[in-house]
Design a protein around this motif. Structure first.
Motif, PDB file in Angstrom:
ATOM      1  N   VAL A 273       0.861  -1.184   0.000  1.00  0.00           N
ATOM      2  CA  VAL A 273       0.000   0.000   0.000  1.00  0.00           C
ATOM      3  C   VAL A 273       0.897   1.235   0.000  1.00  0.00           C
ATOM      4  CG1 VAL A 273      -1.897  -1.170   1.172  1.00  0.00           C
ATOM      5  CG2 VAL A 273      -0.178   0.047   2.530  1.00  0.00           C
ATOM      6  N   SER A 274       0.290   2.392  -0.185  1.00  0.00           N
ATOM      7  CA  SER A 274       1.060   3.625  -0.256  1.00  0.00           C
ATOM      8  C   SER A 274       1.101   4.333   1.088  1.00  0.00           C
ATOM      9  CB  SER A 274       0.457   4.574  -1.299  1.00  0.00           C
ATOM     10  OG  SER A 274       1.156   5.807  -1.316  1.00  0.00           O
ATOM     11  N   GLN A 275       2.246   4.949   1.383  1.00  0.00           N
ATOM     12  CA  GLN A 275       2.346   5.794   2.566  1.00  0.00           C
ATOM     13  C   GLN A 275       1.549   7.084   2.416  1.00  0.00           C
ATOM     14  OE1 GLN A 275       6.448   6.589   3.467  1.00  0.00           O
ATOM     15  NE2 GLN A 275       7.040   4.420   3.467  1.00  0.00           N
ATOM     16  N   CYS A 276       1.258   7.473   1.193  1.00  0.00           N
ATOM     17  CA  CYS A 276       0.558   8.733   0.936  1.00  0.00           C
ATOM     18  C   CYS A 276      -0.930   8.566   1.218  1.00  0.00           C
ATOM     19  CB  CYS A 276       0.754   9.169  -0.512  1.00  0.00           C
ATOM     20  SG  CYS A 276       2.484   9.325  -1.002  1.00  0.00           S
ATOM     21  N   PHE A 280      -2.090   5.711  -4.589  1.00  0.00           N
ATOM     22  CA  PHE A 280      -2.659   4.564  -5.298  1.00  0.00           C
ATOM     23  C   PHE A 280      -1.493   3.759  -5.848  1.00  0.00           C
ATOM     24  CE2 PHE A 280      -6.350   2.597  -7.329  1.00  0.00           C
ATOM     25  CZ  PHE A 280      -5.735   1.784  -8.263  1.00  0.00           C
ATOM     26  N   VAL A 281      -1.425   2.496  -5.496  1.00  0.00           N
ATOM     27  CA  VAL A 281      -0.282   1.669  -5.862  1.00  0.00           C
ATOM     28  C   VAL A 281      -0.413   1.154  -7.285  1.00  0.00           C
ATOM     29  CG1 VAL A 281       0.905  -0.517  -5.384  1.00  0.00           C
ATOM     30  CG2 VAL A 281       0.265   1.007  -3.500  1.00  0.00           C
ATOM     31  N   GLU A 282       0.596   1.452  -8.086  1.00  0.00           N
ATOM     32  CA  GLU A 282       0.758   0.864  -9.421  1.00  0.00           C
ATOM     33  C   GLU A 282       2.175   0.318  -9.475  1.00  0.00           C
ATOM     34  OE1 GLU A 282      -0.808   3.043 -12.858  1.00  0.00           O
ATOM     35  OE2 GLU A 282      -1.475   4.580 -11.442  1.00  0.00           O
ATOM     36  N   GLY A 296       6.481 -11.252  -6.555  1.00  0.00           N
ATOM     37  CA  GLY A 296       5.232 -11.804  -6.028  1.00  0.00           C
ATOM     38  C   GLY A 296       4.405 -10.865  -5.188  1.00  0.00           C
ATOM     39  N   ALA A 297       4.853  -9.597  -5.019  1.00  0.00           N
ATOM     40  CA  ALA A 297       4.072  -8.659  -4.212  1.00  0.00           C
ATOM     41  C   ALA A 297       2.725  -8.378  -4.861  1.00  0.00           C
ATOM     42  CB  ALA A 297       4.848  -7.358  -4.012  1.00  0.00           C
ATOM     43  N   ILE A 298       1.736  -8.059  -4.030  1.00  0.00           N
ATOM     44  CA  ILE A 298       0.361  -7.826  -4.469  1.00  0.00           C
ATOM     45  C   ILE A 298       0.031  -6.358  -4.267  1.00  0.00           C
ATOM     46  CG2 ILE A 298      -2.065  -8.450  -4.095  1.00  0.00           C
ATOM     47  CD1 ILE A 298      -0.909 -11.032  -2.682  1.00  0.00           C
ATOM     48  N   SER A 299      -0.494  -5.707  -5.286  1.00  0.00           N
ATOM     49  CA  SER A 299      -0.882  -4.307  -5.154  1.00  0.00           C
ATOM     50  C   SER A 299      -2.113  -4.171  -4.272  1.00  0.00           C
ATOM     51  CB  SER A 299      -1.173  -3.695  -6.533  1.00  0.00           C
ATOM     52  OG  SER A 299      -1.774  -2.421  -6.387  1.00  0.00           O
ATOM     53  N   GLY A 300      -2.017  -3.256  -3.296  1.00  0.00           N
ATOM     54  CA  GLY A 300      -3.177  -2.945  -2.466  1.00  0.00           C
ATOM     55  C   GLY A 300      -4.018  -1.817  -3.027  1.00  0.00           C
ATOM     56  N   ARG A 326      -5.232 -14.007  -3.592  1.00  0.00           N
ATOM     57  CA  ARG A 326      -4.836 -12.906  -4.476  1.00  0.00           C
ATOM     58  C   ARG A 326      -6.063 -12.303  -5.155  1.00  0.00           C
ATOM     59  NH1 ARG A 326       0.869 -13.080  -5.246  1.00  0.00           N
ATOM     60  NH2 ARG A 326       0.663 -11.582  -6.953  1.00  0.00           N
ATOM     61  N   HIS A 327      -6.989 -13.141  -5.580  1.00  0.00           N
ATOM     62  CA  HIS A 327      -8.223 -12.639  -6.201  1.00  0.00           C
ATOM     63  C   HIS A 327      -9.051 -11.850  -5.191  1.00  0.00           C
ATOM     64  CE1 HIS A 327      -7.532 -14.549  -9.991  1.00  0.00           C
ATOM     65  NE2 HIS A 327      -7.592 -15.778  -9.510  1.00  0.00           N
ATOM     66  N   PHE A 328      -9.123 -12.347  -3.960  1.00  0.00           N
ATOM     67  CA  PHE A 328      -9.869 -11.670  -2.896  1.00  0.00           C
ATOM     68  C   PHE A 328      -9.271 -10.295  -2.618  1.00  0.00           C
ATOM     69  CE2 PHE A 328     -10.301 -10.924   1.768  1.00  0.00           C
ATOM     70  CZ  PHE A 328     -11.682 -10.803   1.845  1.00  0.00           C
ATOM     71  N   LEU A 329      -7.954 -10.220  -2.529  1.00  0.00           N
ATOM     72  CA  LEU A 329      -7.288  -8.957  -2.234  1.00  0.00           C
ATOM     73  C   LEU A 329      -7.445  -7.946  -3.365  1.00  0.00           C
ATOM     74  CD1 LEU A 329      -4.014 -10.368  -0.632  1.00  0.00           C
ATOM     75  CD2 LEU A 329      -5.813  -9.103   0.559  1.00  0.00           C
ATOM     76  N   ALA A 330      -7.505  -8.435  -4.602  1.00  0.00           N
ATOM     77  CA  ALA A 330      -7.606  -7.542  -5.759  1.00  0.00           C
ATOM     78  C   ALA A 330      -9.027  -7.031  -5.975  1.00  0.00           C
ATOM     79  CB  ALA A 330      -7.113  -8.257  -7.014  1.00  0.00           C
ATOM     80  N   ALA A 331     -10.018  -7.715  -5.402  1.00  0.00           N
ATOM     81  CA  ALA A 331     -11.420  -7.341  -5.612  1.00  0.00           C
ATOM     82  C   ALA A 331     -11.832  -6.253  -4.631  1.00  0.00           C
ATOM     83  CB  ALA A 331     -12.312  -8.564  -5.444  1.00  0.00           C
TER      84      ALA A 331
END
Length: 339
Positions: A273-276, A280-282, A296-300, A326-331
């Motif tokens: 996730v972002s500190q800001c 928004f994490v890309e 393997g990191a997952i974008s929050g 991973r699908h749950f976190l991305a949804a």
């Protein structure tokens, strides 16, 4: 008249003068409460509550919210799940320090809702002459009677989506913000309900599975990657990294990438996730983020750290560390992130 359940968990709002249980002379709180007396005192202090709804009051905890633990989230979520069908809405009085964590956890544990569940608290006790507690209680009760079937935090004339909220101010009355999501309700001269409020949905069966062994780490210049690797080896089951900007991480001196590779090898999911506050994490935008994604990191996305932690705990408990997680976190489950 609507019927509401008022669940008491403690916090500054319920504190009264002269109690040695509080270490802060400005926030002394009563050691013991009882439901009947507290309900009566609330109506005496805030008589407008009786014009909004009929209340039942239930005392769950009486604690400083700094002591709130995942087991307490489960107790609160279980009671809300059991009682919500019997009421038009539920108001939870909670300390402000960890309210955003509890709101995120309730959101993830309960899922979509048929009726409102509103958390509120105060920066000064209800019994003080100059306090935010009265208006917050009135506003919370009002929101609990509206068509806003979500977990929300009511503070300073706004209802914020619970899984988008964070505490921003320890001293001002406007203690909470929702940087990446407009208020669900704004309570001014009129009451304005946002168009993005989720529609009502039936309660799903209660699922209390939750993995407590997760860790949040803020990335900073000089963070020793060995500390991250030691955490992974110690039995951590999931990791939330608060990265720079859009998800950038060091990948040269002090690189965290080998630690992320080791996390993947140990089946430990890493959510970035972002500190800001408005970040928004890309992960593909900069070299460090792209390397993290390859490891393997997952974008929050734009989740708060509170929401990311709660979602990771619940997701690991329900799905384990595999692809389903991973699908749950991305949804977007309850509007906690932009899809």
């Amino acid at each position: 008249m609507p019927r509401l359940l008022l669940l008491l968990t403690g916090g500054t709002l319920l504190m009264t003068p002269g109690d040695p249980a509080s270490s802060n002379a400005n926030k002394r709180g009563a050691v013991t409460l009882d439901e009947e007396r507290t309900s009566r005192d609330l109506i005496i202090e805030v008589p407008s509550l009786g014009r909004i709804a009929d209340f039942d009051t239930r005392l769950l905890f009486h604690m400083d919210s700094a002591n709130m633990q995942p087991a307490d989230w489960l107790t609160l979520a279980r009671v809300v799940h059991e009682e919500l069908p019997r009421y038009d809405g539920i108001v939870v009085v909670h300390g402000t320090d960890t309210m955003a964590y509890t709101a995120s956890a309730l959101s993830m544990l309960l899922g979509r809702l048929p009726k409102p569940v509103v958390l509120t608290g105060a920066q000064k006790p209800l019994v003080e002459i100059r306090t935010d507690a009265r208006q917050n209680l009135i506003d919370a009760a009002m929101v609990a009677t509206l068509g806003v079937p979500e977990v929300s935090i009511v503070n300073s004339a706004r209802a914020l989506r619970g899984a988008r909220s964070t505490k921003r101010d320890a001293w001002g009355f406007a203690a909470f913000d929702s940087p990446n999501c407009a208020p669900l309700v704004e309570l001014g001269i009129g009451v304005e309900i946002g168009p993005h409020v989720l529609p009502p949905a039936p309660l799903a069966p209660f699922d209390e599975r939750l993995e407590r062994r997760v860790l949040a780490l803020r990335v900073f210049p000089g963070l020793d990657p060995e500390l991250v690797r030691a955490a992974i080896r110690s039995g951590v089951r999931g990791l939330v990294l608060e990265a720079y900007g859009t998800g950038n991480l060091p990948n040269l001196g002090g690189s965290l990438i080998p630690a992320l590779v080791e996390a993947r090898e140990h089946n430990v999911p890493v959510v970035v996730v972002s500190q800001c506050l408005r970040g928004f994490v890309e992960l593909g935008q900069y070299d460090g983020g792209a390397a993290a994604q390859d490891a393997g990191a997952i974008s929050g996305g734009d989740m708060t750290v509170e929401a990311a932690l709660a979602k990771l705990m619940v997701g690991l408990g329900r799905f384990g560390p595999g692809e389903e997680l991973r699908h749950f976190l991305a949804a977007s489950v309850v509007g906690e992130r932009d899809a």
